[in-house]
Write a protein that holds these residues in place. Structure first.
Motif, PDB file in Angstrom:
ATOM      1  N   LYS A   1       1.610  10.105  -3.527  1.00  0.00           N
ATOM      2  CA  LYS A   1       1.452  10.032  -2.075  1.00  0.00           C
ATOM      3  C   LYS A   1      -0.003  10.100  -1.622  1.00  0.00           C
ATOM      4  O   LYS A   1      -0.306  10.561  -0.512  1.00  0.00           O
ATOM      5  CB  LYS A   1       2.300  11.106  -1.394  1.00  0.00           C
ATOM      6  N   LYS A   2      -0.906   9.614  -2.465  1.00  0.00           N
ATOM      7  CA  LYS A   2      -2.323   9.526  -2.111  1.00  0.00           C
ATOM      8  C   LYS A   2      -2.682   8.072  -1.814  1.00  0.00           C
ATOM      9  O   LYS A   2      -2.215   7.168  -2.506  1.00  0.00           O
ATOM     10  CB  LYS A   2      -3.203  10.059  -3.255  1.00  0.00           C
ATOM     11  N   SER A   3      -3.524   7.881  -0.813  1.00  0.00           N
ATOM     12  CA  SER A   3      -3.944   6.532  -0.469  1.00  0.00           C
ATOM     13  C   SER A   3      -4.882   5.976  -1.536  1.00  0.00           C
ATOM     14  O   SER A   3      -5.760   6.680  -2.045  1.00  0.00           O
ATOM     15  CB  SER A   3      -4.658   6.521   0.880  1.00  0.00           C
ATOM     16  N   LEU A   4      -4.699   4.703  -1.861  1.00  0.00           N
ATOM     17  CA  LEU A   4      -5.582   4.065  -2.837  1.00  0.00           C
ATOM     18  C   LEU A   4      -6.876   3.566  -2.206  1.00  0.00           C
ATOM     19  O   LEU A   4      -7.817   3.226  -2.907  1.00  0.00           O
ATOM     20  CB  LEU A   4      -4.872   2.879  -3.501  1.00  0.00           C
ATOM     21  N   THR A   5      -6.931   3.508  -0.896  1.00  0.00           N
ATOM     22  CA  THR A   5      -8.088   2.894  -0.231  1.00  0.00           C
ATOM     23  C   THR A   5      -9.119   3.905   0.255  1.00  0.00           C
ATOM     24  O   THR A   5     -10.159   3.508   0.789  1.00  0.00           O
ATOM     25  CB  THR A   5      -7.633   2.047   0.967  1.00  0.00           C
ATOM     26  N   GLU A   6      -8.842   5.177   0.092  1.00  0.00           N
ATOM     27  CA  GLU A   6      -9.680   6.194   0.725  1.00  0.00           C
ATOM     28  C   GLU A   6     -11.154   6.072   0.346  1.00  0.00           C
ATOM     29  O   GLU A   6     -12.045   6.271   1.177  1.00  0.00           O
ATOM     30  CB  GLU A   6      -9.165   7.599   0.381  1.00  0.00           C
TER      31      GLU A   6
ATOM     32  N   HIS B   1       0.809  -1.223   0.000  1.00  0.00           N
ATOM     33  CA  HIS B   1       0.000   0.000   0.000  1.00  0.00           C
ATOM     34  C   HIS B   1       0.839   1.268   0.000  1.00  0.00           C
ATOM     35  O   HIS B   1       0.575   2.207  -0.764  1.00  0.00           O
ATOM     36  CB  HIS B   1      -0.974   0.022   1.178  1.00  0.00           C
ATOM     37  N   ASP B   2       1.852   1.334   0.856  1.00  0.00           N
ATOM     38  CA  ASP B   2       2.662   2.556   0.927  1.00  0.00           C
ATOM     39  C   ASP B   2       3.422   2.801  -0.372  1.00  0.00           C
ATOM     40  O   ASP B   2       3.593   3.951  -0.800  1.00  0.00           O
ATOM     41  CB  ASP B   2       3.641   2.476   2.093  1.00  0.00           C
TER      42      ASP B   2
ATOM     43  N   LYS C   1      -9.945  -0.416   2.764  1.00  0.00           N
ATOM     44  CA  LYS C   1      -9.392   0.391   3.855  1.00  0.00           C
ATOM     45  C   LYS C   1      -9.435  -0.379   5.170  1.00  0.00           C
ATOM     46  O   LYS C   1      -8.457  -0.385   5.943  1.00  0.00           O
ATOM     47  CB  LYS C   1     -10.165   1.700   3.983  1.00  0.00           C
TER      48      LYS C   1
ATOM     49  N   TRP D   1       1.397   6.963  -6.543  1.00  0.00           N
ATOM     50  CA  TRP D   1       0.207   7.740  -6.879  1.00  0.00           C
ATOM     51  C   TRP D   1       0.245   9.095  -6.171  1.00  0.00           C
ATOM     52  O   TRP D   1      -0.701   9.534  -5.537  1.00  0.00           O
ATOM     53  CB  TRP D   1      -1.059   6.951  -6.524  1.00  0.00           C
TER      54      TRP D   1
ATOM     55  N   TRP E   1       9.561   5.442   0.108  1.00  0.00           N
ATOM     56  CA  TRP E   1       8.758   4.515  -0.669  1.00  0.00           C
ATOM     57  C   TRP E   1       8.898   3.089  -0.152  1.00  0.00           C
ATOM     58  O   TRP E   1       8.375   2.166  -0.694  1.00  0.00           O
ATOM     59  CB  TRP E   1       9.146   4.568  -2.154  1.00  0.00           C
TER      60      TRP E   1
ATOM     61  N   SER F   1       0.939   4.095  -2.806  1.00  0.00           N
ATOM     62  CA  SER F   1       0.648   5.486  -2.457  1.00  0.00           C
ATOM     63  C   SER F   1       1.757   6.413  -2.948  1.00  0.00           C
ATOM     64  O   SER F   1       1.494   7.490  -3.498  1.00  0.00           O
ATOM     65  CB  SER F   1       0.483   5.621  -0.943  1.00  0.00           C
TER      66      SER F   1
END
Length: 205
Positions: free
Chosen positions: A170-175, A161-162, A181, A168, A205, A165
């Protein structure tokens, strides 16, 4: 006597973090050997195919991150209860790999016009497609990807996940995907994983 593990990778989470998650979940000690990019040219010839991560078990060397994860998952009973569950777990892992390769097209593209097009494809098509289906899968399987219980697919997703992120912006993919999530939080709150997260080296990263 328990096997002696040494995991070699660069100074980041990247492709090695799911392996670290599985090793930590298994409760085994391992040497987390992180190398600097400047040292890579002299280390590269000693790897099986010139790539990292690389796992050494009692001095025997293995490569390919997914193969290493699958091997360790069998060791720690994370491959499902039968061959059908193992197949479904492998399919989830391959799907996450497909998503990772799509993200590479954006994150590591240097031509600005191509990068912009790849970002648009990810934002409007690829991410919603993959993440919505993965989210539904977790919803339909009792909060996990397969069989209503923890498997290496869950650890791999959380371990990546990190890195995802980072790729992307530094945006969370699960939001916007509540079941993914919740799965991420559930895995990261496992005592063995939580302890690892608290002590692991800080990296971008």
């Amino acid at each position: 006597m328990a096997p002696k593990y040494k995991l070699t990778y660069f100074e980041g989470r990247g492709l090695a973090e799911p392996i670290r998650y599985i090793l930590c979940y298994g409760g085994v000690q391992f040497e987390d050997n992180r190398i600097q990019q400047a040292d890579w040219p002299k280390i590269k010839p000693s790897t099986p195919f010139g790539k990292l991560p690389m796992l050494e078990e009692d001095g025997k060397v293995y490569d390919q991150s997914s193969a290493i994860c699958r091997y360790l998952a069998r060791t720690f009973n994370l491959v499902g209860s039968n061959e059908q569950e193992a197949l479904r777990i492998d399919a989830v892992v391959d799907t996450i790999t497909d998503l990772r390769l799509e993200m590479y097209k954006y994150a590591f593209e240097e031509a600005e016009a191509v990068k912009a097009k790849n970002k648009e494809d990810l934002e409007k098509e690829k991410l919603p497609f993959y993440l919505s289906k993965l989210d539904d899968m977790v919803k339909e399987n009792g909060g996990y990807f397969v069989g209503g219980k923890l498997s290496w697919a869950d650890l791999l997703f959380a371990g990546f996940h990190d890195f995802f992120s980072f790729m992307w912006d530094k945006k969370s993919l699960t939001e916007n995907y509540p079941h993914l999530k919740a799965l991420l939080q559930k895995v990261n709150n496992l005592p063995q994983i939580s302890a690892w997260i608290k002590k692991r080296p800080v990296s971008e990263w």
